[in-house]
Scaffold this active site. Structure first.
Site, PDB file in Angstrom:
ATOM      1  CG  ASP A   1     -21.527   5.490 -83.359  1.00  0.00           C
ATOM      2  OD1 ASP A   1     -22.236   5.580 -83.787  1.00  0.00           O
ATOM      3  OD2 ASP A   1     -20.960   4.454 -81.717  1.00  0.00           O
TER       4      ASP A   1
ATOM      5  CD  GLU B   1     -26.167   4.574 -79.185  1.00  0.00           C
ATOM      6  OE1 GLU B   1     -25.173   5.556 -79.503  1.00  0.00           O
ATOM      7  OE2 GLU B   1     -26.310   4.126 -80.460  1.00  0.00           O
TER       8      GLU B   1
END
Length: 848
Positions: free
Chosen positions: A322, A523
């Site tokens: 990520d 997020e």
């Protein structure tokens, strides 16, 4: 979870659900270690011919070419010439990144960039090899970065719909719209099982229970990729990614990128069922998770990435990191991390300018024996295997593929019909006193609330921009708001409709539909200390109460990315609908709320809660908890004719287990409410709406300190007095007098790069009675203390609040708690701005 009959719902409401048996594919307690994990029988088998081609190609690659396959930069940080020179195996566009840095890029703009990058990757004139590159994108609820795309309800709503066949259709539509822009690969599905709704990514999860997650993971992988022997990774299909491996939905207190402390048995039984479903269906990539498991970052966890995922479960695709997740491993940085590849990471996702030093360091580490060549060969074999399976060596270039540049596919009418079905099936009816719903469209109906005519708000995060903010209805051509659908049907039936955000009207309506809820977030920025809705700012509750006080029946349509503690709002509503984040097709809500002209139900409610509705604002509640006591249980959802079970006098007492007081923060990786960030240059100012902005005398860009874009950098050029400021929404005064009373300091975590030649000023503004905004202010020159700090190191600089108060700043009426400016040249990065009680007397700058 199959559709629950009314009799079962009644049983669940009594709290007896916890005695039911689990139905997910779990393992018994006696197993431990690797025995817990199954060997997956993937539908996609190894092809001997592909394996031969991979081995032959690998044998002819240099070390530099192999490492380039493992590097994934971001489109804002590389050029086509970089691709030609290095031949990156893949690249991505992060949330809020567009071709030409243009939010309104056309389909052709997307395809043109894809084509240019592809042609550069297969041009062997500089790097000596012609392996096609891949473009990865976050298409998490449709092709959500592209203007005009079909946007589906976020996963939490799809979980409530509980319709795997529909999920396949949604994934197929998404794949077609992605292929129209020339992109090969999507970072979806998210298969997190969410255990604490305070997590800002809750809406990316289908459920708190793995039952739905497992089935959905297989469905969406089939829809995105096709199935083996049936158009697998064909012209209208994309490579899928199950993410984030593993445990991201189970961190302590729902902390994004935090620590999951579950046992290994629970890690599999609760958090890994989506991988069982997705990998069985043949998902070709897995994204490693930001979170830790019992203190060890997953990106550096060899046991989970290699021993479990690859060796025991048998996953033969590749593992992608990520956003700079490798840099969070202990002992690593964004540009130096052999631990990640040695642990099993195959592709470094490395945005920003860290890609080049990371690539160079990795090459050196292989040559030094720090990273075994066998590990590099394994990683590149996996990447090439997926590229051959996807036909990238045989397919035409992106601009010449069958679906490329088919603008008509973006938001196609048939695609929107699939999305409308998803909206209708995702709605959950929580309350319906006296069968107020469905409504006859022939009435005089008031539509109120700030989400009624706001497509951006109803779509939530990961919508055009990363956080889903700064969007207008004009950014959604072909889309519709909830008001649009209601108004169309009411007018067609001869009724009267009034849109009034604040609930005002001239003629008293028969009924009011109030559409309200959470502002968009993604997020990190979406994490909450507790689940109280609009804590300290109950403006939506005030609207509901105002209408109720006038004797108007109130129907609440609640827009949210998670179940929230809304007891006061429930008490003030005659009917209450959890609409989640429905996406671009808001008009479909009317298909359920309204009858047809003849008074017949058009569509009954089908949605059932896949997340328990909380009875406490800071105590997580999940199906099968030993002390399971939700306000409304997993599986709950009324249909027309069902009697409401909720009291009209739910407790409104707020009991919190908060920990740190988030209200003391102005900025910490994100801007905290009620503050808004702006830049100014001379007399001009501009709200911060993107990750990079240039004004006369000032350049702004987000940077990574610990996690993705959790800090920002300011570069002053000396052309103009310029700076950055945080202001209150609508210039309302905020009472910060408690900070002053606690002898607090204003603390700024910053890093300078070079000395400041001209004064650098920190200022705060307030509003006195009868004065205009900004007329009450104070400032402190921090130049001397700033220049004493070590260069290129993060440090805290703090200012006693008395320094501002002695100049007349009224902390009870603050409209701008922080601004920084200079007319000279300077280079500063900032990651944290907050008020620290009892630290005034020990501050760097004091004013006795």
């Amino acid at each position: 979870m199959k559709r629950l009959k009314k009799s079962l719902v009644a049983v669940m409401v009594t709290g007896l659900l916890a005695s039911c048996a689990k139905q997910s594919d779990t393992v018994e307690v006696e197993k431990s270690g690797l025995d817990i994990w199954p060997t997956i029988n993937s539908e996609v088998k190894k092809d001997p011919e592909i394996e031969r081609q991979v081995a032959e190609l690998l044998a002819n690659m240099t070390l530099e070419q192999k490492i380039a396959q493992m590097i994934q930069p971001e489109i804002r940080d590389i050029t086509v010439e970089d691709m030609r020179r290095y031949g990156f195996g893949s690249y991505l566009n992060g949330g809020g990144a567009f071709p030409n840095n243009n939010k309104h890029s056309s389909v052709k703009d997307w395809v043109d960039l894809a084509e240019a990058m592809y042609q550069a990757s297969v041009d062997d004139s500089l790097d000596g090899i012609n392996i096609p590159t891949m473009w990865g994108t976050d298409a998490v609820h449709g092709h959500n970065n592209v203007i005009g795309a079909t946007l589906f309800p976020h996963n939490i709503g799809l979980g409530a719909a509980n319709n795997p066949d529909l999920i396949v259709k949604i994934a197929e539509v998404t794949a077609k719209e992605v292929m129209a822009t020339g992109i090969d690969w999507v970072f979806a599905p998210t298969v997190a099982t969410v255990r604490d709704d305070r997590w800002g990514r809750t809406y990316e999860g289908y459920s708190e229970d793995p039952e739905i997650v497992k089935e959905y993971a297989a469905a969406i992988v089939h829809g995105l990729q096709g199935t083996q022997g049936d158009n697998f990774l064909g012209d209208d299909r994309v490579i899928s990614t199950v993410k984030h491996f593993v445990g991201d939905g189970g961190t302590v207190k729902g902390d994004d990128q935090g620590n999951n402390i579950d046992s290994e048995l629970d890690l599999f039984n609760i958090h890994s069922q989506g991988y069982v479903g997705g990998l069985t269906a043949g998902a070709q990539s897995v994204m490693a998770s930001f979170n830790s498991w019992n203190g060890e970052k997953i990106h550096g966890n060899k046991y989970l990435l290699t021993d479990v995922l690859k060796d025991k479960m048998g996953f033969d695709g590749f593992v992608v990191g990520d956003w700079n997740g490798h840099g969070q491993i202990k002992g690593c940085s964004n540009h130096d991390c052999p631990q990640a590849v040695n642990s099993g990471l195959d592709v470094y996702m490395v945005p920003t300018d860290a890609w080049k030093p990371l690539m160079e360091n990795t090459i050196k580490q292989v040559r030094a024996g720090i990273i075994p060549m066998s590990r590099i060969d394994d990683a590149v074999t996996r990447i090439l295997r997926v590229k051959f399976r996807a036909g990238l060596f045989d397919k035409s270039s992106p601009a010449n593929r069958p679906y490329a540049n088919k603008t008509e596919l973006i938001g196609h009418a048939e695609h929107r019909e699939v999305a409308k079905q998803a909206v209708r099936e995702s709605l959950v009816l929580l309350k319906n006193n006296d069968s107020l719903l469905p409504l006859s469209p022939k009435q005089n109906i008031l539509i109120a609330g700030d989400a009624a005519n706001n497509i951006g708000k109803q779509s939530g995060g990961w919508t055009i921009t990363w956080q889903g903010t700064n969007n207008e209805n004009a950014d959604f051509p072909g889309g519709s708001s909830i008001y649009d659908g209601l108004a169309e049907q009411i007018k067609a039936a001869g009724g009267k409709v009034t849109l009034s955000e604040d609930g005002s009207f001239e003629n008293k309506p028969d009924v009011a539909i109030v559409v309200f809820g959470e502002e968009p977030y993604a997020e990190g920025h979406g994490d909450k200390e507790n689940l109280v809705y609009q804590q300290g700012d109950k403006r939506d509750l005030a609207l509901l109460q105002k209408l109720k006080a006038q004797g108007i029946p109130v129907i609440s349509v609640f827009i949210s990315g998670r179940p929230l503690w809304v007891n006061p709002e429930l008490n003030s509503s005659d009917a209450f609908v959890a609409a989640w984040l429905p996406g671009s097709e808001g008009d479909a809500v009317a298909d359920v709320l309204l009858t047809d002209k003849a008074g017949k139900v058009q569509n009954d409610f089908k949605g059932k809660l896949s997340f328990s509705w909380p009875s406490h604002p800071s105590k997580p509640v999940n199906r099968f908890d030993a002390d399971y006591a939700p306000l409304l249980p997993y599986g709950f959802g009324l249909q027309y004719g069902d009697k409401s079970v909720l009291s009209n006098s739910l407790s409104e007492k707020v009991e919190l287990d908060n920990g740190a007081d988030a209200n003391s923060y102005v900025f910490k990786g994100k801007t905290f409410a009620p503050w808004q960030m702006r830049l100014f240059s001379g007399a001009n100012n501009q709200a911060v709406m993107s990750s990079s902005i240039a004004l006369k005398g000032l350049e702004y860009r987000t940077i990574d300190k610990h996690i993705q874009e959790d800090a920002f950098k300011l570069v002053w050029t000396g052309q103009e007095n310029a700076g950055m400021e945080f202001v209150s929404k609508s210039w309302f005064r905020e009472d910060l007098s408690m900070m002053q009373a606690s002898n607090a300091a204003l603390v700024i975590e910053l890093m300078r790069d070079g000395l400041a030649g001209q004064p650098v000023i920190i200022s705060s503004h307030c509003e006195s009675e009868g004065d205009k905004p900004g007329s009450c202010r104070a400032q402190v020159d921090i130049t001397e203390q700033l220049n004493r700090l070590p260069d290129t190191q993060w440090q805290n600089l703090s200012i006693d609040l008395n320094c501002f108060a002695k100049q007349g700043l009224k902390y009870s009426q603050v409209i701008m708690p922080f601004a920084i400016s200079t007319s000279g040249k300077a280079n500063l990065s900032i990651s944290d701005i907050h008020f620290a009680p009892e630290q005034g007397k020990s501050a760097s700058i004091q004013c006795e």
